[in-house]
Design an enzyme around this catalytic site. Structure first.
Site, PDB file in Angstrom:
ATOM      1  N   GLN A  21      -3.400  -4.458  -2.453  1.00 47.88           N
ATOM      2  CA  GLN A  21      -2.385  -3.409  -2.429  1.00 47.88           C
ATOM      3  C   GLN A  21      -2.562  -2.516  -3.654  1.00 47.88           C
ATOM      4  O   GLN A  21      -2.664  -2.999  -4.777  1.00 47.88           O
ATOM      5  CB  GLN A  21      -0.991  -4.021  -2.435  1.00 47.88           C
ATOM      6  CG  GLN A  21       0.111  -2.990  -2.317  1.00 47.88           C
ATOM      7  CD  GLN A  21       1.478  -3.619  -2.344  1.00 47.88           C
ATOM      8  OE1 GLN A  21       1.937  -4.051  -3.384  1.00 47.88           O
ATOM      9  NE2 GLN A  21       2.111  -3.676  -1.181  1.00 47.88           N
ATOM     10  N   CYS A  65       7.852  -0.382  -4.532  1.00 51.40           N
ATOM     11  CA  CYS A  65       8.134  -0.796  -5.905  1.00 51.40           C
ATOM     12  C   CYS A  65       9.123   0.174  -6.562  1.00 51.40           C
ATOM     13  O   CYS A  65       8.834   1.356  -6.701  1.00 51.40           O
ATOM     14  CB  CYS A  65       6.853  -0.874  -6.723  1.00 51.40           C
ATOM     15  SG  CYS A  65       7.147  -1.506  -8.390  1.00 51.40           S
TER      16      CYS A  65
END
Length: 95
Positions: free
Chosen positions: A30, A60
């Site tokens: 990722q 995030c």
């Protein structure tokens, strides 16, 4: 989760985050970032290192990431997110 900037710049510590063994396959790496061209280049690095899948972080909330047009800020800017995905898809074979 690996920085697109660190991958593109070849920063040793960042590249270490993308290391894996054959026993760990299939491997997804990722990456996070906000610049479509840099994300595409980072996807190429991930592919060249043998990853099976490249994933884009869009969740995030950490300010260090989100305040730089990456992570969850991409969910607030679907056009930027789409440009990033388009550039990455053009740049690599893995998905």
């Amino acid at each position: 989760m690996v920085s697109s900037e660190g991958l593109v710049r070849g920063i040793d510590r960042t590249l270490e985050y993308a290391e894996f063994t054959e026993d760990e396959r299939p491997v997804a790496i990722q990456i996070f970032g906000g610049d479509p061209a840099r994300m595409a280049a980072a996807a190429q690095v991930v592919e060249s290192r043998g990853a099976d899948i490249v994933d884009v972080n869009m969740g995030c909330p950490v300010p260090k990431i989100a305040n730089h047009d990456a992570g969850c800020s991409l969910m607030r800017d679907p056009e930027r997110a789409a440009r990033i995905i388009r550039e990455m898809v053009r740049a690599v074979r893995i998905r």
